[in-house]
Write an enzyme that holds these catalytic residues in place. Structure first.
Site, PDB file in Angstrom:
ATOM      1  N   SER A  88       0.859  -1.186   0.000  1.00  0.00           N
ATOM      2  CA  SER A  88       0.000   0.000   0.000  1.00  0.00           C
ATOM      3  C   SER A  88       0.892   1.232   0.000  1.00  0.00           C
ATOM      4  O   SER A  88       2.081   1.144   0.355  1.00  0.00           O
ATOM      5  CB  SER A  88      -0.866  -0.008   1.267  1.00  0.00           C
TER       6      SER A  88
ATOM      7  N   TYR B  33      -1.473  -0.753  10.591  1.00  0.00           N
ATOM      8  CA  TYR B  33      -1.692  -1.104   9.187  1.00  0.00           C
ATOM      9  C   TYR B  33      -0.449  -0.811   8.361  1.00  0.00           C
ATOM     10  O   TYR B  33       0.006  -1.661   7.580  1.00  0.00           O
ATOM     11  CB  TYR B  33      -2.886  -0.331   8.634  1.00  0.00           C
TER      12      TYR B  33
END
Length: 245
Positions: A141, A154
Site C-alpha cells: 500500500s 496497518y
C-alpha cells in the site's frame, strides 16, 4: 497485454470481492487459468459461474490458516500441473489511533496482512523452484511508504510486506522467479468497511471520495504479469492523481 498472460496458471487470495475479484475478471478475459480463494465461498462460486471456471477452481479458505493456503496452491497443481503466478491479495485495514488499544484488530492485521502473505509464499515457492519459473505478487500500500496518524499498525504490516518481498526478490534469482510489490493508494473496495474507529473512519471517507476503481489495480497487476520473462517489475506505487500522500 494478453500475449504473456494467456494460459498462465494464476492463484489469487481474497478473490471474492474488490481488488481480487476485479483482477480475476480481467485476467480471465485475457485467457489466464485461475484458481481463486476467499472466505466467502458463495461469492466465489458465483464468480466462477460468471467467468466459466472449472468448479474445482474456487476454494473456501482463510489466509491466516497455513494449511488452507497450501490447499489453494495444491489445487492449482492438481488441476493444471503448475503455478505461474500467486497474487497474495487478501488484506484488512481496521485503522485506529494506538491509544484506542484495539489489540484484537492489530492481531487480525498482522495475521492476514503479514502471515497471509508469508503463507502464500511458503505454499507457492517450492513449486516455482522446481519449475525454475514463476511470479509472486504481494499487495502492499502507499501506507507501506508513508505512515500517518491512525495507520501505525496497518502501515507496519504493509512495510513488512515490502521488506519480505525485497528479501524474497534477492533470494529467488537462482530459480528465475519474478517478484512484484503492488502499492495502491485509495481504491474503492470494502477495505474501509473494517474501520471501527469513528474518527479515523470519517477522515478515511474523505480521502476515499476520489478513490480509483478496482479496475485500476487489476490493470497494474496485468501489466506486471504481461512483461516478458526477462523483465522483472519489482514494485509499482500508484494512487489517484489528486491524492497528496
Amino acid at each position: 497485454m494478453s500475449k504473456n498472460i494467456k494460459s498462465k496458471v494464476i492463484v489469487i487470495t481474497g478473490a471474492s470481492s474488490g481488488l481480487g475479484e476485479e483482477t480475476a475478471r480481467l485476467l480471465a478475459g485475457l485467457g489466464a487459468n485461475l484458481v481463486l480463494g476467499a472466505r466467502r465461498i458463495d461469492k466465489l462460486e458465483k464468480l466462477a459461474i460468471d467467468l466459466k471456471l472449472d468448479s474445482r477452481a474456487v476454494l473456501k479458505m482463510d489466509v491466516t490458516q497455513r494449511v488452507q493456503v497450501q490447499a489453494l496452491v495444491d489445487r492449482a497443481i492438481e488441476i493444471y500441473g503448475r503455478i505461474d503466478v500467486i497474487i497474495n491479495n487478501a488484506g484488512l485495514m481496521p485503522s485506529s489511533m494506538l491509544d484506542k488499544l484495539k489489540v484484537d484488530e492489530w492481531d487480525s492485521m498482522i495475521d492476514v496482512n503479514i502471515k497471509g502473505v508469508l503463507y502464500g509464499i511458503a505454499a507457492a515457492l517450492p513449486y516455482m523452484q522446481k519449475q525454475k519459473s514463476g511470479q509472486i505478487i504481494n499487495v502492499s500500500s502507499v501506507a507501506g511508504h508513508k505512515v500517518g496518524p491512525g495507520g501505525a499498525v496497518y502501515a507496519g504490516t504493509k512495510w513488512a510486506v515490502r521488506a519480505i518481498s525485497e528479501g524474497l526478490r534477492q533470494e529467488v534469482k537462482p530459480w528465475n522467479i519474478r517478484t512484484t510489490i503492488v502499492s495502491p493508494g485509495a481504491i474503492a473496495t470494502e477495505l474501509t468497511n473494517t474501520i471501527t474507529d469513528e474518527d479515523i473512519a470519517k477522515g478515511m471517507a474523505k480521502t476515499y471520495e476520489s478513490a480509483l476503481s478496482a479496475s485500476s489495480f487489476a490493470n497494474v497487476v496485468a501489466f506486471a504479469i504481461s512483461q516478458p520473462q526477462e523483465i522483472d517489475i519489482n514494485e509499482i506505487v500508484f494512487r489517484p492523481t489528486v491524492q497528496s500522500y
